[in-house]
Scaffold this active site. Structure first.
Site, mmCIF file in Angstrom:
data_model
loop_
_atom_site.group_PDB
_atom_site.id
_atom_site.type_symbol
_atom_site.label_atom_id
_atom_site.label_comp_id
_atom_site.label_asym_id
_atom_site.label_seq_id
_atom_site.Cartn_x
_atom_site.Cartn_y
_atom_site.Cartn_z
ATOM 1 N N GLU A 34 45.640 34.183 43.519
ATOM 2 C CA GLU A 34 44.844 34.748 44.116
ATOM 3 C C GLU A 34 43.575 34.641 44.871
ATOM 4 O O GLU A 34 42.782 34.442 44.494
ATOM 5 C CB GLU A 34 44.158 36.878 43.778
ATOM 6 C CG GLU A 34 45.551 37.402 42.952
ATOM 7 C CD GLU A 34 44.745 38.514 41.866
ATOM 8 O OE1 GLU A 34 43.561 38.322 41.634
ATOM 9 O OE2 GLU A 34 45.621 38.606 41.089
ATOM 10 N N GLU A 65 49.456 39.524 39.154
ATOM 11 C CA GLU A 65 48.901 38.523 37.740
ATOM 12 C C GLU A 65 50.452 39.000 36.778
ATOM 13 O O GLU A 65 50.799 37.246 36.456
ATOM 14 C CB GLU A 65 47.621 39.312 37.068
ATOM 15 C CG GLU A 65 46.586 38.427 37.699
ATOM 16 C CD GLU A 65 45.947 39.753 38.232
ATOM 17 O OE1 GLU A 65 46.913 41.160 38.800
ATOM 18 O OE2 GLU A 65 44.718 39.894 38.869
ATOM 19 N N PHE A 88 38.849 35.969 37.515
ATOM 20 C CA PHE A 88 38.261 36.187 36.258
ATOM 21 C C PHE A 88 39.111 36.438 34.564
ATOM 22 O O PHE A 88 40.076 37.719 34.804
ATOM 23 C CB PHE A 88 37.510 38.166 36.651
ATOM 24 C CG PHE A 88 36.646 37.953 38.133
ATOM 25 C CD1 PHE A 88 35.198 38.042 37.287
ATOM 26 C CD2 PHE A 88 36.878 37.939 39.117
ATOM 27 C CE1 PHE A 88 34.358 37.641 38.258
ATOM 28 C CE2 PHE A 88 36.223 38.058 40.084
ATOM 29 C CZ PHE A 88 34.594 38.043 39.734
ATOM 30 N N ASP A 90 38.067 38.252 32.699
ATOM 31 C CA ASP A 90 38.153 39.697 32.071
ATOM 32 C C ASP A 90 39.645 40.245 33.122
ATOM 33 O O ASP A 90 40.354 41.376 32.791
ATOM 34 C CB ASP A 90 36.900 40.234 33.259
ATOM 35 C CG ASP A 90 36.406 40.074 32.877
ATOM 36 O OD1 ASP A 90 34.724 40.490 32.392
ATOM 37 O OD2 ASP A 90 35.460 38.853 33.751
ATOM 38 N N PHE A 91 40.585 39.624 34.044
ATOM 39 C CA PHE A 91 41.505 40.799 34.412
ATOM 40 C C PHE A 91 43.182 40.066 33.380
ATOM 41 O O PHE A 91 43.910 40.442 33.834
ATOM 42 C CB PHE A 91 41.431 40.372 35.926
ATOM 43 C CG PHE A 91 40.681 39.928 36.898
ATOM 44 C CD1 PHE A 91 39.724 41.373 36.094
ATOM 45 C CD2 PHE A 91 41.157 39.942 37.698
ATOM 46 C CE1 PHE A 91 38.608 41.568 37.195
ATOM 47 C CE2 PHE A 91 39.742 39.487 38.445
ATOM 48 C CZ PHE A 91 38.961 41.022 38.562
ATOM 49 N N HIS A 134 33.871 42.450 34.228
ATOM 50 C CA HIS A 134 33.410 41.023 35.295
ATOM 51 C C HIS A 134 32.688 39.610 34.272
ATOM 52 O O HIS A 134 32.368 38.834 35.028
ATOM 53 C CB HIS A 134 33.483 41.025 36.214
ATOM 54 C CG HIS A 134 34.518 42.332 37.483
ATOM 55 N ND1 HIS A 134 33.798 42.944 37.238
ATOM 56 C CD2 HIS A 134 35.565 41.549 38.545
ATOM 57 C CE1 HIS A 134 35.605 43.626 38.339
ATOM 58 N NE2 HIS A 134 35.477 42.727 38.674
#
Lengths: 340, 336
Positions: A34, A65, A88, A90-91, A134
């Site tokens: 991305e 993703e 990130f 976190d994703f 994040h």
């Protein structure tokens, strides 16, 4: 002798340069993720690559993703060498199945008959009030799962050298870069985010920790921000006559036990500082290694500094309370060295 | 393009509420731009100032929020993504506590733990989060709960057009359709997922067309039109309340600002934003209300004054509030 001006680069430029060189060298290398194209990566990891190589080799993806990390796996199995970015860390939640049930296991389940020469790069870390979704590092979450090499370089020099190693490695490598160490214009400006980076391609091994400061009184192991905090603490400790040895872990999996053990056998004291959650984390792993293999070399119990087991809070006083810093390391070291 | 007068079949009070709420939302964001920039001059640093961290503002996207929230009650659920302020304001979230949360104060909705992307106001059933498409299944769950409880409540989830390409969108829509839940997915097409244009990321022209894949209703609102959004939402909410299942609404809307504050926006033409600002839906609605004799200049000014006063009071409350004590970071992980 003429003074040689050192070539200084920020973390993000060092990473982008590594990818650039490898893309030039090997037509199988390409990038997908991305905002890796025109934007150059939200944290600058692909800066300038779209302009140079075009959209066929630096591919912007939809917010999908599972699809594009899964596609990187499929392409790697075909012999391409994809570098994919999870914006990130976190994703990871939306695509962890692709990462750990597939990327991490296919080589093993195929009895070594399928190779996945790919890099999953991802931004980690907090300290700028981006709150619970994040700001994580999740070092241990990834390092816990067998089948992936997991690295977390701390300097522009190592970001470049380890990225080149990661791209050339025939195994999946999770390449974690710390946002604050990218040297981005819109974040905190740290001296640590700029360092000497040679122009040519070079490699830094994916399995070696680095003793960045030698000392005799206490070993402090850190990585990324906590390594830089450890160096800062060591300077202050030196003024009190305490010489700390600082180890930059660099690689989480495989972990370089020998460098840590050798240091602990010399200093007899250990502090591990980590920007991940405390329980079941990097600090626990290193403590366990030392307890198993060098327990009787210790003169004091191991100290762990990490995020107490809470999500990362937003508000500044709350976030600063849970994050490690140089002062916390300094105070623990003073206590540890003075303990009888 | 002007808003057309033939559409003004909306009750006057609703229309005034929509206008006032859009003004409130816009003024909230304008004020936030200034508050956010404090401490970030002359050198921008995302972690500095009274409102640190990422900041995703909704300036230009107000019609999506007010057009549907005009039909909602307190008991209806709204979930929202990382760009949540206009939705929160339209749903009636406590403005003072919402603002205080963004300033990281203990009086905030989450006592300073959440920040602007993570606002939770259970009193009006509002929540939001920072992971793309993650709010859709939560709304499915709220809709399921309404059905199980035998209530005619509905659940509305707002997402950006980029979220339609995330797996959670597909899974949630299919589930809601199979279970015939009172769910409305509002896709705000602001043309970009950060820097990636819809053209480059999305295989269909508009995401309401995906409704066909789930056998549910879909509707499209062009030109960032709050009146058309109101009309389309009325049908969708009616459909949901009557047990006729979910709807996808896509609205063409405009992001006047960057993805986040500090976004260099090099991916779009310099002329684009000034052009979008000329199409300002608030300006257009104001003009329409006067031309159609729906409200006088004085009445409109009074609505504007009321809206801005509430925002000013919320910011004052936020600034005057205390920070949490550092050790409070350890609280609230589990309920007692």
């Amino acid at each position: 002798m003429e003074a040689v001006k050192k070539r200084m680069l920020t973390g993000n430029k060092a990473m982008a340069e590594a990818i650039d060189l490898e893309m030039e060298r090997d037509p199988n290398v390409f990038v997908l993720g991305e905002d890796v194209g025109k934007y150059g990566g939200i944290f600058g990891s692909t800066q300038g690559l779209f302009e140079k190589f075009g959209g066929d080799r630096v591919m912007d993806t939809p917010i999908s993703e599972t699809a594009f990390i899964g596609a990187a796996i499929g392409a790697a199995a075909e012999g391409l060498r994809p570098i994919t970015e999870l914006m990130f860390v976190d994703f990871f939640g939306v695509c962890m199945d692709q990462i750990y049930n597939h990327m991490a296991k296919i080589q093993y389940m195929s009895g070594g008959n399928v190779k996945l020469p790919m890099v999953l790069m991802t931004a980690v870390g907090g300290g700028y009030n981006d709150a619970a979704q994040h700001s994580q590092t999740l070092y241990a979450t990834f390092a816990h799962l067998p089948g992936m090499k997991v690295v977390a370089p701390s300097t522009p020099h190592d970001l470049k050298g380890m990225m080149i190693s990661a791209i050339r490695d025939d195994n999946p490598v999770v390449f974690m870069f710390h946002k604050t160490l990218q040297g981005l214009g819109w974040m905190d400006q740290l001296d640590a985010s700029v360092s000497h980076v040679p122009e040519e391609a070079y490699t830094v091994p994916l399995d070696k920790a680095n003793v960045v400061r030698e000392g005799r009184d206490v070993t402090i192991v850190g990585l990324q921000m906590t390594m830089h905090y450890a160096l800062e603490a060591a300077e202050k400790l030196a003024r009190e006559g305490i010489e700390a040895e600082v180890i930059d872990l660099r690689s989480l999996a495989p972990i370089d036990k020998e460098t840590i053990l050798e240091s602990v056998r010399k200093t007899h004291r250990l502090i591990v500082a980590d920007e991940d959650y405390l329980s079941y984390g990097v600090t626990a792993e290193i403590s366990a290694i030392v307890a198993e293999e060098a327990l009787y070399d210790l003169e004091a119990p191991v100290k762990r500094i990490a995020i107490p087991d809470v999500p990362i809070p937003y508000s500044r006083p709350l976030e600063q309370f849970v994050l490690p810093n140089a002062d916390k390391i300094y105070r623990e070291a003073i206590k540890l060295v003075n303990e009888e | 393009m002007a808003l057309t007068s033939e559409k003004v079949t909306i009750p006057v009070e609703k229309l005034k509420w929509m206008y006032e709420t859009m003004v409130k939302s816009r003024y909230f964001e304008d004020t936030m731009v200034e508050a956010y920039n404090e401490g970030k001059q002359p050198v921008f640093n995302i972690g500095a100032g009274p409102v640190p961290g990422e900041m995703h503002l909704s300036t230009g996207q107000e019609p999506a929020a007010v057009g549907i929230c005009a039909h909602l009650q307190k008991e209806d659920t709204v979930t929202s993504p990382h760009r949540p302020h206009h939705h929160a304001i339209a749903k009636g979230v406590d403005l003072k506590r919402m603002t205080a949360e963004m300033f990281g104060k203990v009086t905030g909705l989450g006592k300073g733990k959440g920040g602007h992307m993570h606002l939770f106001d259970p009193d009006v059933k509002f929540s939001c989060g920072g992971i793309i498409a993650a709010g859709i299944p939560h709304a499915v769950g709220a809709a399921l709960a309404a059905k199980k409880k035998g209530k005619d409540w509905v659940a509305v989830t707002f997402v950006g057009e980029g979220a339609a390409n995330a797996g959670g969108f597909h899974e949630s829509l299919n589930l809601a359709a199979v279970w015939k839940l009172p769910l409305i997915v509002v896709v705000e097409d602001n043309a970009y997922g950060i820097s990636v244009s819809k053209r480059d990321s999305t295989a269909v022209e508009s995401n309401d067309k995906r409704a066909a894949a789930y056998g549910i209703a879909g509707a499209y609102v062009a030109n960032n039109d709050p009146l058309e959004m109101y009309r389309v939402s009325e049908e969708a909410v009616k459909r949901a309340r009557s047990g006729a299942g979910p709807t996808i609404i896509e609205i063409e809307t405009h992001r006047h600002l960057g993805h986040f504050q500090g976004d260099p926006e090099l991916y779009r033409d310099m002329e684009e934003v000034p052009g979008l600002r000329k199409l300002d839906p608030i300006m257009k609605l104001r003009e329409l209300m006067i031309v159609e004799g729906i409200a006088t200049e004085e009445e409109i000014e009074s609505l504007e004054t009321t809206a801005k006063k509430e925002v000013d009071e919320a910011y004052a409350f936020a600034r005057e509030s205390e920070y949490p004590k550092p050790e409070e970071a350890l609280e609230d992980v589990f309920s007692k």
